[in-house]
Design a protein around this motif. Structure first.
Motif, PDB file in Angstrom:
ATOM      1  N   ALA A 114       0.838  -1.197   0.000  1.00 10.78           N
ATOM      2  CA  ALA A 114       0.000   0.000   0.000  1.00 10.78           C
ATOM      3  C   ALA A 114       0.876   1.251   0.000  1.00 10.78           C
ATOM      4  N   SER A 115       0.240   2.394  -0.241  1.00 12.08           N
ATOM      5  CA  SER A 115       0.966   3.664  -0.212  1.00 12.08           C
ATOM      6  C   SER A 115       1.395   3.974   1.216  1.00 12.08           C
ATOM      7  N   GLY A 116       2.337   4.917   1.340  1.00  9.17           N
ATOM      8  CA  GLY A 116       2.816   5.289   2.669  1.00  9.17           C
ATOM      9  C   GLY A 116       1.705   5.779   3.560  1.00  9.17           C
ATOM     10  N   GLU A 117       0.789   6.533   2.983  1.00  6.08           N
ATOM     11  CA  GLU A 117      -0.332   7.064   3.746  1.00  6.08           C
ATOM     12  C   GLU A 117      -1.216   5.935   4.271  1.00  6.08           C
ATOM     13  N   GLU A 118      -1.478   4.955   3.422  1.00  5.96           N
ATOM     14  CA  GLU A 118      -2.315   3.826   3.821  1.00  5.96           C
ATOM     15  C   GLU A 118      -1.635   2.982   4.896  1.00  5.96           C
ATOM     16  N   VAL A 119      -0.316   2.866   4.812  1.00  4.42           N
ATOM     17  CA  VAL A 119       0.434   2.121   5.824  1.00  4.42           C
ATOM     18  C   VAL A 119       0.311   2.809   7.180  1.00  4.42           C
ATOM     19  N   ILE A 120       0.410   4.133   7.190  1.00  2.82           N
ATOM     20  CA  ILE A 120       0.275   4.888   8.434  1.00  2.82           C
ATOM     21  C   ILE A 120      -1.123   4.702   9.020  1.00  2.82           C
ATOM     22  N   GLU A 121      -2.139   4.773   8.165  1.00  5.78           N
ATOM     23  CA  GLU A 121      -3.515   4.569   8.631  1.00  5.78           C
ATOM     24  C   GLU A 121      -3.671   3.182   9.255  1.00  5.78           C
ATOM     25  N   ALA A 122      -3.079   2.181   8.595  1.00  3.04           N
ATOM     26  CA  ALA A 122      -3.186   0.807   9.090  1.00  3.04           C
ATOM     27  C   ALA A 122      -2.453   0.648  10.422  1.00  3.04           C
ATOM     28  N   ASP A 123      -1.318   1.328  10.563  1.00  2.49           N
ATOM     29  CA  ASP A 123      -0.553   1.283  11.809  1.00  2.49           C
ATOM     30  C   ASP A 123      -1.395   1.831  12.962  1.00  2.49           C
TER      31      ASP A 123
END
Length: 236
Positions: free
Chosen positions: A138-147
C-alpha cells in the motif's frame, strides 16, 4: 452545514478529517444531537477514500465527540458526556515526543496484555486486516492509517473503554511520531523492523499470552522511540 474542502497531501489522513469535524462541533456548526453527513457524503466532500472517513469517525467516537447508532449513522453527543480529549489540531513540537512516549509506554504495554486475554474474533480479524494493509504494497499514507488502526484495535480488544478513550485522545500525537520516523529513515528501511514488531504483538495476542504481548509491545514502543531519536530508560 457548509461544504468541506478536499484535504491535500500530506494531510490526507483520518486525523486531519477528524480535526476538521471537531472544529465544526466546537464552533457549534454541528450541535449535540445533530447527525453527521453519511460516509458517502463525507467521502465526496473531503475527496478521500471511505476507509479514511471510517478511521476519522472512529477517532471522533474514541474521543467521545460522537456516538454511532446501528443503521442510523453518527451523532454529536452532549458535551457533558464527552470523554478526555486533547487539541489534536495543534502541531506537536518534536521535543514533546519524550513526554508522549512516557505516557504511551505503560498504556500500550498493558493494553497489549489485556488484549491477549480479552480479544474476540472481530479484534483478531481487524488486526489481520491492519497487518495486511501495512505489508501489502500500500501507499505510505495507507500504511500509516493501518498502523494507527492496529493500535486502536488493541485498545478496543482490552474491553476497557478507558484505554480506547485515552489512546484515542493521543492518536494524532502518535501520528506525528510515525511521520517523523519516516522522515528520519526511508520507509524501506523501517518497514521490515516495524513488520517484525507488529507481528510479534499480533501473534502474542492471538495466542492469548499476556506476558508475551506485554514484552512484544514494550520492545515495539522502545524501538519506536529510537526511530524518532529517543533513548528511553525504564525503571524495571
Amino acid at each position: 452545514m457548509s461544504a468541506f474542502t478536499p484535504v491535500t497531501r500530506p494531510q490526507h489522513l483520518p486525523a486531519r478529517i477528524a480535526a476538521t469535524l471537531t472544529a465544526q462541533i466546537e464552533s457549534g456548526v454541528l450541535k449535540p444531537g445533530d447527525r453527521l453527513p453519511t460516509e458517502q457524503a463525507l467521502t465526496r466532500s473531503f475527496a478521500v477514500s471511505r476507509t479514511v472517513i471510517r478511521e476519522a469517525i472512529a477517532q471522533l467516537r474514541n474521543e467521545g465527540l460522537i456516538e454511532t447508532r446501528q443503521g442510523a449513522g453518527a451523532f454529536v453527543i452532549q458535551r457533558a458526556a464527552r470523554h478526555i480529549r486533547l487539541d489534536d489540531a495543534r502541531a506537536m513540537a518534536p521535543h514533546a515526543f519524550r513526554d508522549l512516549f512516557q505516557l504511551r509506554l505503560p498504556l500500550e504495554i498493558e493494553a497489549a496484555a489485556l488484549a491477549a486475554l480479552h480479544r474476540g474474533p472481530q479484534h483478531l480479524a481487524q488486526l489481520d486486516d491492519a497487518m495486511a494493509r501495512m505489508t501489502g504494497g500500500a501507499s505510505g499514507e495507507e500504511v500509516i492509517e493501518a498502523d494507527l488502526h492496529f493500535h486502536r484495535t488493541i485498545a478496543a480488544a482490552t474491553g476497557n473503554a478507558y484505554f480506547v478513550q485515552f489512546l484515542g485522545a493521543i492518536s494524532d500525537r502518535i501520528l506525528h511520531t510515525i511521520i517523523d520516523s519516516r522522515v528520519r529513515q526511508s520507509p524501506a528501511e523501517i518497514a521490515p523492523h516495524v513488520h517484525r514488531e507488529h507481528r510479534a504483538i499480533h501473534d502474542a495476542i492471538l495466542s492469548g499470552h499476556a506476558a508475551a504481548a506485554r514484552a512484544a509491545m514494550r520492545a515495539h514502543m522502545l524501538h519506536s522511540a529510537e526511530r524518532v531519536g529517543l533513548s528511553l530508560h525504564l525503571s524495571d
